[in-house]
Design a protein around this motif. Sequence first.
Motif, PDB file in Angstrom:
ATOM      1  N   GLY A  21      33.630  32.400  47.479  1.00 41.78           N
ATOM      2  CA  GLY A  21      34.706  32.105  48.415  1.00 41.78           C
ATOM      3  C   GLY A  21      35.714  33.238  48.446  1.00 41.78           C
ATOM      4  N   SER A  22      36.980  32.913  48.218  1.00 44.78           N
ATOM      5  CA  SER A  22      38.045  33.917  48.269  1.00 44.78           C
ATOM      6  C   SER A  22      38.422  34.426  46.884  1.00 44.78           C
ATOM      7  CB  SER A  22      39.284  33.313  48.945  1.00 44.78           C
ATOM      8  OG  SER A  22      39.724  32.165  48.237  1.00 44.78           O
ATOM      9  N   LYS A  23      37.581  34.163  45.882  1.00 44.79           N
ATOM     10  CA  LYS A  23      37.851  34.603  44.517  1.00 44.79           C
ATOM     11  C   LYS A  23      36.651  35.342  43.942  1.00 44.79           C
ATOM     12  CE  LYS A  23      40.864  30.679  43.293  1.00 44.79           C
ATOM     13  NZ  LYS A  23      41.052  29.569  42.320  1.00 44.79           N
ATOM     14  N   LEU A  24      36.920  36.162  42.929  1.00 41.47           N
ATOM     15  CA  LEU A  24      35.864  36.723  42.097  1.00 41.47           C
ATOM     16  C   LEU A  24      35.800  35.889  40.825  1.00 41.47           C
ATOM     17  CD1 LEU A  24      36.576  40.548  42.457  1.00 41.47           C
ATOM     18  CD2 LEU A  24      34.788  39.228  43.593  1.00 41.47           C
ATOM     19  N   SER A  42      36.251  33.615  33.783  1.00 42.61           N
ATOM     20  CA  SER A  42      37.376  34.330  34.389  1.00 42.61           C
ATOM     21  C   SER A  42      37.325  34.178  35.897  1.00 42.61           C
ATOM     22  CB  SER A  42      37.337  35.823  34.041  1.00 42.61           C
ATOM     23  OG  SER A  42      37.432  36.025  32.656  1.00 42.61           O
ATOM     24  N   SER A  43      38.481  34.126  36.512  1.00 42.14           N
ATOM     25  CA  SER A  43      38.542  34.095  37.970  1.00 42.14           C
ATOM     26  C   SER A  43      39.767  34.863  38.435  1.00 42.14           C
ATOM     27  CB  SER A  43      38.590  32.653  38.486  1.00 42.14           C
ATOM     28  OG  SER A  43      39.776  32.019  38.067  1.00 42.14           O
ATOM     29  N   SER A  44      39.634  35.536  39.563  1.00 40.36           N
ATOM     30  CA  SER A  44      40.757  36.286  40.119  1.00 40.36           C
ATOM     31  C   SER A  44      41.682  35.339  40.875  1.00 40.36           C
ATOM     32  CB  SER A  44      40.241  37.386  41.051  1.00 40.36           C
ATOM     33  OG  SER A  44      39.651  36.812  42.208  1.00 40.36           O
ATOM     34  N   GLU A  45      42.825  35.860  41.273  1.00 45.97           N
ATOM     35  CA  GLU A  45      43.729  35.070  42.097  1.00 45.97           C
ATOM     36  C   GLU A  45      43.110  34.869  43.480  1.00 45.97           C
ATOM     37  OE1 GLU A  45      46.437  33.671  41.047  1.00 45.97           O
ATOM     38  OE2 GLU A  45      46.354  34.580  39.049  1.00 45.97           O
ATOM     39  N   ASP A  46      43.513  33.807  44.146  1.00 43.56           N
ATOM     40  CA  ASP A  46      42.989  33.508  45.471  1.00 43.56           C
ATOM     41  C   ASP A  46      43.264  34.678  46.421  1.00 43.56           C
ATOM     42  OD1 ASP A  46      41.789  32.064  47.489  1.00 43.56           O
ATOM     43  OD2 ASP A  46      43.636  31.045  48.078  1.00 43.56           O
ATOM     44  N   GLY A  47      42.210  35.194  47.045  1.00 38.08           N
ATOM     45  CA  GLY A  47      42.338  36.308  47.978  1.00 38.08           C
ATOM     46  C   GLY A  47      42.231  37.680  47.343  1.00 38.08           C
ATOM     47  N   ASP A  48      42.202  37.751  46.014  1.00 34.53           N
ATOM     48  CA  ASP A  48      42.094  39.038  45.314  1.00 34.53           C
ATOM     49  C   ASP A  48      40.612  39.355  45.088  1.00 34.53           C
ATOM     50  OD1 ASP A  48      42.252  41.282  43.790  1.00 34.53           O
ATOM     51  OD2 ASP A  48      43.344  40.376  42.117  1.00 34.53           O
ATOM     52  N   LEU A  49      40.075  40.279  45.893  1.00 38.04           N
ATOM     53  CA  LEU A  49      38.655  40.636  45.807  1.00 38.04           C
ATOM     54  C   LEU A  49      38.477  42.089  45.373  1.00 38.04           C
ATOM     55  CD1 LEU A  49      37.371  38.859  49.054  1.00 38.04           C
ATOM     56  CD2 LEU A  49      37.334  37.996  46.706  1.00 38.04           C
TER      57      LEU A  49
END
Length: 499
Positions: A21-24, A42-49
């Motif tokens: 989706g919008s995360k890594l 681990s997951s990035s912030e929403d929209g941070d690709l």
Amino acid sequence: MSDSTTDIGTRRSAVAIVQDGSKLKAVELGRQGGIFEVLWTSSSEDGDLDWKAFELECSLAGEQTKKVEAADGRIVVAGFNSTGVVFYRIEVPSVRKEEIAAMVRIQAESRLPLSADQMELAWRAGQTRNGKAPVTIAAAKREQLEKFVVNVRGFEPEKILLDCEGIVKAWRTFFSGNERDAVVVSIAERNTQVCLTQNGRLSNAVVLDMGTEDLSTITRDLLVSGTSDLADQTETTERFVQDIRSVLELFGYAEPAGLPVIVLSDDSAAHEVIVSCLKSADLNVRAAYPQIEKLDGRTSPGPEDIYEYRVPIGLALTALDGDTDGLNIFERLYIPPSEAKSKRRLYSPKVAYAVAAVMLLLLLIVFYAVDVASPGAIEKRLNKAGVNTNINMLIQRQKLIKSVASQRPNLLELINQINSGDNKGIMLDKLEFKKGRVVSVKGQTKNAEQMYKFQKSLLATKGITDVKIQNADMDNKTKKLKFTMTFHYKNFTKKRALR
């Protein structure tokens, strides 16, 4: 970014990183025997690709990290979003792998949305039944794949896998997936992946542009209105159900009542709504929930974490199992570190000297053989070189090979010759080739002009003669011109006169 880490010593593990989706998202999954352990997530912030920043946060970059991975046997893989991948399903005769590759190329190029030089292909053949083998083809735009390679090259993944293959793997391992043939539905935040599995392997996949954001809105509306009937249809659910039906039809199941449709679920109200709506549409649907029995009970995460990270978990499982029959659509674009190292070793001075020594030995033997011109002398020199063989047997075997080759048509060569001509816009449906009879090719195209160009191209091909159009009829449903052509191929299709 959320992290949880567990010390596992030298236990073998796999790290998978993927855009979901919008995360890594990334996971390290360890395995000892039949027990798995989620070491960290681990997951990035929403929209941070930003892949480069994320690999640093996951400690996947740097020479020291690579040394640790090599010492611990840790495998790192990347997942490619299947949104830009198109799948095709064809059937081919039961022939050698090389011949299947040529057939796949012909069939795929007639279906591709762009020219062949702008696309990359990967294919996998299934089990042969009644003399035919089903083949799954995955195709994607080369430019898109090359951009992805640039994104992940920094942490040097050992493999780049399709995320839909990870979904199927996760379903079978952690969602009690035991159906032989089924459709697996994985609903993400802004899209939904629908994967067809046959004989337990990915066979086809489609991505729908509707996800949990849309479905959560439906659930809130139902709760506010106080409606107790979860099957109460809205415009959004009707569209979702219709999309699922259209996908099933695309998969070849016009009457899908008996085909299991499995919705991977986190037991949320939104998933309950969509499962109920699909059931009301007379589909054989059920929800599948995360199972944690195969996880280490001391450090195992909850079912909600298994669901949240199901895609990277499935990719890590694929890496740990060492699956070698995946749809490797990056085969020509990315060389994994282990293969690159092997190639460097091949061209190292020591290996080069060894190869040179062998070549020199063979050169001396050949030179001596030509000079003496005696089979016995050749055999003697081969035996001295450590090759225990009989030269007369080799000569007879070579004569037999040449004799058989002269009597047996090379089907792969013929397919490649047909494919090398002007066949733009031509989709070949069937090729019949039997010794002593003319070759018959059935196909379809948009208009007669393309058919005549194809005929002219065949006539210009070496070994092909007497190309005739036997029939050509316009199909009113598909608006395609269907035709049959026959031709002679070398001397294989001509009957020999009786003596």
